[in-house]
Design a protein around this motif. Sequence first.
Motif, PDB file in Angstrom:
ATOM      1  N   ALA A   1       0.894  -1.169   0.021  1.00 16.42           N
ATOM      2  CA  ALA A   1      -0.114  -0.092   0.005  1.00 16.42           C
ATOM      3  C   ALA A   1       0.819   1.153  -0.023  1.00 16.42           C
ATOM      4  O   ALA A   1       1.942   1.198   0.544  1.00 16.42           O
ATOM      5  CB  ALA A   1      -1.136  -0.245   1.152  1.00 16.42           C
ATOM      6  N   TYR A   2       0.394   2.298  -0.736  1.00 18.28           N
ATOM      7  CA  TYR A   2       0.911   3.598  -0.847  1.00 18.28           C
ATOM      8  C   TYR A   2       0.054   4.603  -0.539  1.00 18.28           C
ATOM      9  O   TYR A   2      -1.053   4.623  -0.821  1.00 18.28           O
ATOM     10  CB  TYR A   2       1.560   3.787  -2.173  1.00 18.28           C
ATOM     11  CG  TYR A   2       2.696   2.819  -2.686  1.00 18.28           C
ATOM     12  CD1 TYR A   2       3.900   2.882  -2.556  1.00 18.28           C
ATOM     13  CD2 TYR A   2       2.169   1.532  -3.227  1.00 18.28           C
ATOM     14  CE1 TYR A   2       4.818   1.928  -2.834  1.00 18.28           C
ATOM     15  CE2 TYR A   2       3.139   0.668  -3.607  1.00 18.28           C
ATOM     16  CZ  TYR A   2       4.421   0.875  -3.259  1.00 18.28           C
ATOM     17  OH  TYR A   2       5.392  -0.114  -3.793  1.00 18.28           O
ATOM     18  N   ASP A   3       0.653   5.547  -0.047  1.00 18.41           N
ATOM     19  CA  ASP A   3      -0.209   6.774   0.394  1.00 18.41           C
ATOM     20  C   ASP A   3      -0.263   7.794  -0.573  1.00 18.41           C
ATOM     21  O   ASP A   3       0.246   7.801  -1.973  1.00 18.41           O
ATOM     22  CB  ASP A   3       0.305   7.569   1.683  1.00 18.41           C
ATOM     23  CG  ASP A   3       1.560   8.029   1.541  1.00 18.41           C
ATOM     24  OD1 ASP A   3       2.128   8.431   0.470  1.00 18.41           O
ATOM     25  OD2 ASP A   3       2.131   8.601   2.819  1.00 18.41           O
ATOM     26  N   ALA A   4      -0.889   8.944  -0.306  1.00 16.32           N
ATOM     27  CA  ALA A   4      -0.830  10.158  -1.559  1.00 16.32           C
ATOM     28  C   ALA A   4       0.212  10.615  -2.041  1.00 16.32           C
ATOM     29  O   ALA A   4      -0.100  11.458  -2.905  1.00 16.32           O
ATOM     30  CB  ALA A   4      -2.029  11.056  -0.940  1.00 16.32           C
TER      31      ALA A   4
ATOM     32  N   VAL B   1       0.276   8.272  -9.780  1.00 16.66           N
ATOM     33  CA  VAL B   1      -0.166   7.230 -10.715  1.00 16.66           C
ATOM     34  C   VAL B   1      -0.537   7.842 -12.024  1.00 16.66           C
ATOM     35  O   VAL B   1      -1.138   9.167 -12.038  1.00 16.66           O
ATOM     36  CB  VAL B   1      -1.674   6.577 -10.276  1.00 16.66           C
ATOM     37  CG1 VAL B   1      -2.079   5.928 -11.134  1.00 16.66           C
ATOM     38  CG2 VAL B   1      -1.260   5.773  -8.759  1.00 16.66           C
ATOM     39  N   ARG B   2      -0.052   7.093 -13.017  1.00 19.60           N
ATOM     40  CA  ARG B   2      -0.319   7.872 -14.477  1.00 19.60           C
ATOM     41  C   ARG B   2      -1.099   6.808 -15.342  1.00 19.60           C
ATOM     42  O   ARG B   2      -0.829   5.754 -15.125  1.00 19.60           O
ATOM     43  CB  ARG B   2       1.218   8.041 -15.151  1.00 19.60           C
ATOM     44  CG  ARG B   2       1.025   8.722 -16.480  1.00 19.60           C
ATOM     45  CD  ARG B   2       1.648   9.875 -16.739  1.00 19.60           C
ATOM     46  NE  ARG B   2       1.349  10.525 -17.912  1.00 19.60           N
ATOM     47  CZ  ARG B   2       2.119  10.842 -18.859  1.00 19.60           C
ATOM     48  NH1 ARG B   2       3.249  10.364 -18.951  1.00 19.60           N
ATOM     49  NH2 ARG B   2       1.777  11.555 -19.887  1.00 19.60           N
TER      50      ARG B   2
ATOM     51  N   TYR C   1      -2.699  11.647  -7.849  1.00 23.85           N
ATOM     52  CA  TYR C   1      -2.135  11.183  -6.652  1.00 23.85           C
ATOM     53  C   TYR C   1      -3.489  10.513  -5.984  1.00 23.85           C
ATOM     54  O   TYR C   1      -3.853  11.214  -4.888  1.00 23.85           O
ATOM     55  CB  TYR C   1      -1.320  12.135  -5.828  1.00 23.85           C
ATOM     56  CG  TYR C   1      -0.212  12.778  -6.395  1.00 23.85           C
ATOM     57  CD1 TYR C   1       1.107  12.330  -5.924  1.00 23.85           C
ATOM     58  CD2 TYR C   1      -0.184  13.995  -7.111  1.00 23.85           C
ATOM     59  CE1 TYR C   1       1.831  12.769  -6.613  1.00 23.85           C
ATOM     60  CE2 TYR C   1       0.811  14.567  -7.853  1.00 23.85           C
ATOM     61  CZ  TYR C   1       2.068  13.915  -7.290  1.00 23.85           C
ATOM     62  OH  TYR C   1       3.034  14.531  -7.860  1.00 23.85           O
ATOM     63  N   PRO C   2      -3.661   9.439  -6.066  1.00 28.38           N
ATOM     64  CA  PRO C   2      -4.798   8.817  -5.317  1.00 28.38           C
ATOM     65  C   PRO C   2      -4.616   8.833  -3.709  1.00 28.38           C
ATOM     66  O   PRO C   2      -3.474   8.748  -3.482  1.00 28.38           O
ATOM     67  CB  PRO C   2      -5.006   7.434  -5.842  1.00 28.38           C
ATOM     68  CG  PRO C   2      -4.193   7.309  -7.114  1.00 28.38           C
ATOM     69  CD  PRO C   2      -3.227   8.350  -6.918  1.00 28.38           C
TER      70      PRO C   2
ATOM     71  N   ILE D   1      -7.182   1.153  -6.011  1.00 32.88           N
ATOM     72  CA  ILE D   1      -6.999   2.683  -5.809  1.00 32.88           C
ATOM     73  C   ILE D   1      -8.071   2.802  -4.974  1.00 32.88           C
ATOM     74  O   ILE D   1      -9.400   2.535  -5.164  1.00 32.88           O
ATOM     75  CB  ILE D   1      -7.152   3.439  -7.142  1.00 32.88           C
ATOM     76  CG1 ILE D   1      -5.812   3.282  -7.979  1.00 32.88           C
ATOM     77  CG2 ILE D   1      -7.513   4.859  -6.649  1.00 32.88           C
ATOM     78  CD1 ILE D   1      -5.967   3.956  -8.979  1.00 32.88           C
ATOM     79  N   VAL D   2      -7.965   3.697  -3.754  1.00 31.71           N
ATOM     80  CA  VAL D   2      -9.005   4.068  -2.715  1.00 31.71           C
ATOM     81  C   VAL D   2      -9.210   5.631  -3.027  1.00 31.71           C
ATOM     82  O   VAL D   2      -8.030   6.205  -2.716  1.00 31.71           O
ATOM     83  CB  VAL D   2      -8.679   3.822  -1.330  1.00 31.71           C
ATOM     84  CG1 VAL D   2      -9.789   4.128  -0.286  1.00 31.71           C
ATOM     85  CG2 VAL D   2      -8.302   2.233  -1.114  1.00 31.71           C
TER      86      VAL D   2
END
Length: 193
Positions: free
Chosen positions: A65-68, A72-73, A82-83, A108-109
């Motif tokens: 998991a990654y934060d904002a 993402v392209r 930036y999700p 994606i959240v």
Amino acid sequence: MVAPAHRIHYTYAEYLALEASSNVKHEYLDGQIYAMAGGTPEHAALAAAVIGLLFPELRRGRCRAYDADLRVRVPSTGLATYPDVTVVCGPLERDAEDGQAVTNPTLIVEVLSRSTEEYDRGDKFEHYKNLTSLRQYVLVSHRERSVEVWTRGVDGVFTSSIVAREGDIALLVSIGAQLDVRELYEAAAEPGA
């Protein structure tokens, strides 16, 4: 997405130069650069709670998991954004023009807000659908205890399920995890509230 201040067509390289020197995040689409508004404390708490609840389930697997801060392209449409939370399973695939952007999110959240809900549900989701790696898109409500999970079927079509009752579990089958609605909103609640 907020309208740009003036209509100038920027190249993606110009966008990257701006991002490298800016302390504000921007989206890029069709030659336009859009400043992303800062979120509320409640918005930030919900995004952090999602990551916090997913971490124990993902830490020994092949998904991360990654934060904002992760860009993402969507190569086919040109969107760079930036999700709130991005989960990638397996090795990162980086954009050919932008080594800091990934192109293969599995999940994606987006935490909805008054200013972004229409965009997150509409145009932004349409862009995300072009990511062939994307298996689920999750919308976390800011107004009520509700999580909407969009899942791509084998036919490529996304269908939704809404998890909103106390004790309901959002099944994130794409990453082998789940989100308990009650736990999510309790983890994001202000202490003492």
